[in-house]
Enzyme design. Structure first.
Site, PDB file in Angstrom:
ATOM      1  N   HIS A  24     -26.047   2.597  32.647  1.00  0.00           N
ATOM      2  CA  HIS A  24     -26.598   2.893  33.982  1.00  0.00           C
ATOM      3  C   HIS A  24     -28.086   3.180  33.842  1.00  0.00           C
ATOM      4  CE1 HIS A  24     -27.037   4.717  37.950  1.00  0.00           C
ATOM      5  NE2 HIS A  24     -25.883   4.151  38.243  1.00  0.00           N
ATOM      6  N   ASP A  64     -18.006   1.756  37.947  1.00  0.00           N
ATOM      7  CA  ASP A  64     -17.196   0.530  38.030  1.00  0.00           C
ATOM      8  C   ASP A  64     -16.157   0.423  36.926  1.00  0.00           C
ATOM      9  OD1 ASP A  64     -20.224  -0.815  39.078  1.00  0.00           O
ATOM     10  OD2 ASP A  64     -18.424  -0.670  40.307  1.00  0.00           O
TER      11      ASP A  64
END
Ligand code: SDX
Length: 394
Positions: A274, A331
Site C-alpha cells: 500500500h 483487498d
C-alpha cells in the site's frame, strides 16, 4: 531529478488539499472517518449511518437517519436510458457497464442539468449546494441497482425490483439474486461497504477531484473515478486476489506464488502492499475476522481462506516483504466471502465502487468549497527550434 526540479513520481506524499473526511496513520495502521475509528464504525454502525457520517460530517440523529434512508430508498430506480445502456453492455465486464451507466444517469438527471447550467456561469451558492447533495445521495442509492441490473442482464434473468423493507446491503443482495438474503451474508456486505466508504485521496478519488476541478459534473467525475478504480493496482486487486487463490487451490503452493512476487519484474502479489499503510491495513484485519466466521459457518470448499492464510503467513515472514513494509491490504481478504455468497469475482470491484461512491462525492463537495483547477507541469527534456525538412528530403 530533472533540470526543472524534483519530479514527484506518482505524486507520492504530495498534499492536494486540507480535509476533514478521513485520516490514515500509515505507520500504525489506523483509519478514521470524520474522527471515528474504523473499528468502532465496523462494530456499532451500518452503511446507511456511515455514508451519512462521511457525507455530512457527523453521526445522524435517529430521525435524520430515518429521513436519509427514506430519501435513498426513493432514489434506487434508474432512468430508462440507463437501463438500456446496462443491457447493451450485458456481455462486457461490469466495471465498463458501471462507468457508462453513471454517465447515462447523469445525462438525463434534471438536477444535474440545473447544476451544470449554474456552474457554467460560476454560480455555486446554497441552492446549488442543495442540488449537489441531492445528486450525491442519488448516486449512493443508484449504484447498487446498476450493478445488480448488470448481473441480471448478464445471466439473462428478469430484473428484480428493490424492496423498501430491506437495508442498503440486504437490498443489493436481493436485487442481485432475487431471494431473501442470508443475514450473515447481508452483514458481510454491509461490513464491506463500511470498510470501503472512504480512504482520503487514492487514485480514484484524486481522479474525481481532477474532473470536478474543471467544473464538470458530479456524475462524470464518479464515472471517471470508476474508470480509475478498475485498474488491478487499485480496486481491481480484490478480483485478482481471489483468482490467485482459486488458481493455487492448495495452501502448500502458497510459497511459490509469494516467492515469484519477490523476483525483479515478477507479478505483484494482489492484495498486498500500500502507498500509505506500512503496517497491516486495519480494514483487512477486520474483514479477515468476518471471512473466518463466514467460512466457519458455510465451509471453505475451494480452500480460499486456507490459501489466503498461507499466503499471509509467507508474506509476514518473507524478508522481501518485511524490508519493504508490505502487508495485506483491504483487498487481500475481501473477496473470499463474496465468492462463497455466489458473487462472481468480476463483481467485486463494482461493489467496491458501490461503497466508495460516498467518499468520492464527499471529497468532491469538500473540494468545491475552495475549488482550483488541477494543472500540474511536466519537465520538457526534448530539443527546441528544429528546422522543418520537406518530406522528400527526409
Ligand atoms: C487499494 O491508495 C489507497 O488508499 C487505495 C485503497 C483505497 O482504499 O482506495 O487502499 C485500495 O487500492 C489497495 C491496494 C490494492 N492493490 C494491490 O493490492 C496491488 C498490489 N499492490 C502493489 O501494486 C502496490 O503495493 C501498490 C500499488 C498498492 C502501492 O504501490 P507503490 O506505493 O507505488 O509502491 P511501489 O510500486 O513503489 O513498491 C515499492 C516496492 C517495489 O519494490 P522495489 O522496486 O523497491 O524493489 O515494493 C514492491 C515494488 O516492486 N511491491 C511489491 C508489491 N507492492 C509493492 N512487490 C510484490 N508484490 C506487491 N504487491
Amino acid at each position: 531529478q530533472s533540470p526543472c526540479g524534483p519530479i514527484v513520481h506518482g505524486l507520492e506524499d504530495v498534499l492536494i488539499k486540507n480535509t476533514t473526511i478521513s485520516d490514515i496513520d500509515g505507520e500504525k495502521g489506523i483509519l478514521w472517518y470524520r474522527g471515528y475509528r474504523i473499528e468502532d464504525l465496523a462494530k456499532f454502525s451500518n452503511y446507511e449511518e456511515v455514508s451519512f457520517l462521511v457525507l455530512y460530517g457527523r453521526l445522524p440523529t435517529r430521525s435524520e437517519l430515518k429521513e436519509y434512508e427514506r430519501r435513498l430508498k426513493s432514489s434506487r430506480d434508474l432512468h430508462p436510458a440507463t437501463v438500456e445502456v446496462i443491457r447493451a453492455l450485458a456481455k462486457a465486464h461490469p466495471m465498463f457497464a458501471l462507468e457508462a451507466a453513471v454517465a447515462a444517469e447523469g445525462a438525463y438527471d434534471e438536477d444535474n442539468q440545473k447544476l451544470i447550467e449554474a456552474l457554467r456561469v460560476g454560480r455555486y451558492k446554497a441552492e446549488e449546494k442543495e442540488l449537489a447533495y441531492r445528486i450525491a445521495e442519488k448516486l449512493i442509492a443508484k449504484l447498487p441497482t446498476m450493478v445488480a441490473y448488470h448481473y441480471r442482464f448478464s445471466k439473462g434473468l428478469e430484473l428484480v425490483r428493490p424492496r423498501d423493507d430491506l437495508s442498503h446491503a440486504a437490498n443489493f443482495l436481493y436485487m442481485m439474486f432475487g431471494k431473501e438474503p442470508d443475514p450473515l451474508a447481508a452483514k458481510g456486505i454491509d461490513l464491506y461497504l463500511i470498510l470501503h466508504a472512504d480512504h482520503e485521496v487514492p487514485a480514484s478519488t484524486f481522479t474525481a477531484h481532477v474532473v470536478v476541478s474543471t467544473l464538470s459534473d458530479l456524475y462524470s467525475s464518479v464515472a471517471a473515478a470508476i474508470a480509475a478504480l478498475k485498474g488491478p493496482l487499485h480496486g481491481g486487486a480484490n478480483e485478482m486476489a481471489v483468482r490467485n487463490y482459486l488458481e493455487i487451490g492448495d495452501p502448500s503452493k502458497a510459497k511459490e506464488l509469494v516467492e515469484a512476487a519477490t523476483k525483479p519484474g515478477g507479478p505483484k502479489l494482489m492484495g498486498v502492499g500500500h502507498r500509505v499503510y506500512k503496517a497491516y491495513d486495519p480494514r483487512a484485519r477486520i474483514f479477515k475476522e468476518f471471512s473466518r466466521d463466514y467460512v466457519a459457518k458455510f465451509g471453505d470448499p475451494k480452500n480460499l481462506f486456507a490459501v489466503a492464510s498461507a499466503i499471509e503467513h509467507e508474506v509476514l515472514n518473507n524478508p522481501y516483504f518485511q524490508q519493504r513494509k508490505l502487508y495485506p491490504n483491504v483487498d487481500f481478504w475481501s473477496g473470499i466471502a463474496f465468492y462463497y455468497m455466489g458473487v462472481p469475482y468480476e463483481y467485486f470491484t463494482p461493489i467496491f465502487a458501490v461503497s466508495r461512491v460516498v467518499g468520492w462525492v464527499a471529497h468532491i463537495l469538500e473540494y468545491w468549497e475552495n475549488n482550483r483547477i488541477f494543472r500540474p507541469r511536466a519537465c520538457y527534456a526534448g530539443p527546441h527550434d528544429l528546422q522543418y525538412i520537406p518530406i522528400d528530403q527526409r
